[in-house]
Design an enzyme around this catalytic site. Structure first.
Site, PDB file in Angstrom:
ATOM      1  NE  ARG A  74     -56.937   7.347 -30.372  1.00 19.08           N
ATOM      2  CZ  ARG A  74     -57.700   7.706 -28.617  1.00 19.08           C
ATOM      3  NH1 ARG A  74     -58.055   9.314 -29.910  1.00 19.08           N
ATOM      4  NH2 ARG A  74     -57.294   7.785 -28.100  1.00 19.08           N
ATOM      5  CD  GLU A 111     -55.830   7.926 -13.887  1.00 12.43           C
ATOM      6  OE1 GLU A 111     -56.177   8.318 -15.075  1.00 12.43           O
ATOM      7  OE2 GLU A 111     -55.235   8.404 -13.233  1.00 12.43           O
TER       8      GLU A 111
HETATM    9  P1  AMP Z   1     -58.585   1.590 -21.512  1.00 11.00           P
HETATM   10  O1  AMP Z   1     -60.055   1.107 -20.742  1.00 11.00           O
HETATM   11  O2  AMP Z   1     -58.597   1.740 -19.822  1.00 11.00           O
HETATM   12  O3  AMP Z   1     -58.120   0.167 -21.810  1.00 11.00           O
HETATM   13  O4  AMP Z   1     -58.616   2.395 -22.347  1.00 11.00           O
HETATM   14  C1  AMP Z   1     -58.684   2.677 -23.801  1.00 11.00           C
HETATM   15  C2  AMP Z   1     -59.125   4.040 -24.137  1.00 11.00           C
HETATM   16  O5  AMP Z   1     -58.238   4.852 -24.122  1.00 11.00           O
HETATM   17  C3  AMP Z   1     -58.657   3.786 -26.079  1.00 11.00           C
HETATM   18  O6  AMP Z   1     -59.928   4.196 -26.629  1.00 11.00           O
HETATM   19  C4  AMP Z   1     -57.555   4.724 -25.957  1.00 11.00           C
HETATM   20  O7  AMP Z   1     -57.729   5.100 -27.083  1.00 11.00           O
HETATM   21  C5  AMP Z   1     -57.558   5.341 -25.009  1.00 11.00           C
HETATM   22  N1  AMP Z   1     -56.149   5.949 -24.377  1.00 11.00           N
HETATM   23  C6  AMP Z   1     -56.442   4.900 -23.112  1.00 11.00           C
HETATM   24  N2  AMP Z   1     -55.153   6.103 -22.487  1.00 11.00           N
HETATM   25  C7  AMP Z   1     -54.748   6.388 -23.582  1.00 11.00           C
HETATM   26  C8  AMP Z   1     -52.743   6.990 -23.369  1.00 11.00           C
HETATM   27  N3  AMP Z   1     -51.804   6.885 -22.555  1.00 11.00           N
HETATM   28  N4  AMP Z   1     -52.963   7.549 -25.070  1.00 11.00           N
HETATM   29  C9  AMP Z   1     -53.601   7.347 -25.985  1.00 11.00           C
HETATM   30  N5  AMP Z   1     -54.770   6.920 -25.663  1.00 11.00           N
HETATM   31  C10 AMP Z   1     -55.513   6.008 -24.612  1.00 11.00           C
END
Ligand code: AMP
Length: 191
Positions: A74, A111
């Site tokens: 996205r 995770e």
């Molecule tokens: P992180 O690496 O944990 O910061 O996750 C960020 C990536 O995961 C981004 O590219 C987001 O699009 C996706 N992402 C993580 N959690 C969500 C959520 N609750 N809703 C939508 N996209 C998420």
């Protein structure tokens, strides 16, 4: 704070919708317990999409930016529009195995398990000033991998911009602790 303004019959701008009003939440997607913050409803609205691009760029106005980099997938929608707005080049940072040329890679923790982001080795010229964008920051792992790739390419990160911050997951604080300037437009509770 920036808001979308609608012209009234008196030509007086009135604040109407905030950025978070355009974002849909889908519970239990892609798995039970996750509140998926869906920006497709923001992107499909002409006012919402315009407002997101303008607000993401606002703090960086007047700063020289040579390229926009974005995180799959996205982030590409935002990054392409922002690069076009700035008349600069665009660099995709992709999941493993998607880029056709020679790449460098960074592993990061999800995770459950690990993932890898890749970037073309010739994406940047040394010293180029880069803005990194994505739709959402959660734990910050994806962003941290992107920053490491940009730094390994000897480019200069000038900041990171996201529409959504999930503060409960601590990603914004993590990236700020690495010394990066992080700009987010709205927050949602939980994960
Ligand atoms: P992180 O690496 O944990 O910061 O996750 C960020 C990536 O995961 C981004 O590219 C987001 O699009 C996706 N992402 C993580 N959690 C969500 C959520 N609750 N809703 C939508 N996209 C998420």
């Amino acid at each position: 704070m920036l808001l979308f303004y609608q012209q009234t019959s008196m030509s007086t701008p009135e604040p109407t919708m905030k950025i978070e009003d355009f974002i849909r939440t889908i519970p239990d997607y892609p798995k039970p317990g996750i509140q998926f913050r869906d920006v497709s409803t923001l992107f499909q609205d002409p006012r919402g999409f315009r407002m997101a691009v303008d607000m993401l760029l606002h703090p960086f106005a007047g700063q020289p930016i040579d390229k926009v980099a974005a995180l799959e997938a996205r982030g590409f929608i935002l990054g392409g529009a922002i690069a076009h707005q700035l008349s600069v080049g665009f660099v995709p940072i992709r999941k493993q195995g998607k880029l056709p040329g020679e790449t460098i890679h960074e592993d990061y923790t999800l995770e459950y398990g690990e993932a890898t982001m890749e970037m073309h080795t010739d994406a940047f010229v040394k010293g180029e000033r880069v803005l990194l964008v994505d739709d959402l920051i959660a734990t910050g792992g994806t962003c941290e991998a992107g920053i490491k790739l940009i730094q390994r390419a000897n480019a200069e990160l000038i900041g990171c911009a996201f529409i959504i911050d999930l503060p409960a997951l601590g990603g914004k604080k993590l990236i700020e602790s690495l010394g990066a300037d992080v700009h987010t437009l709205c927050e949602f509770d939980g994960d």
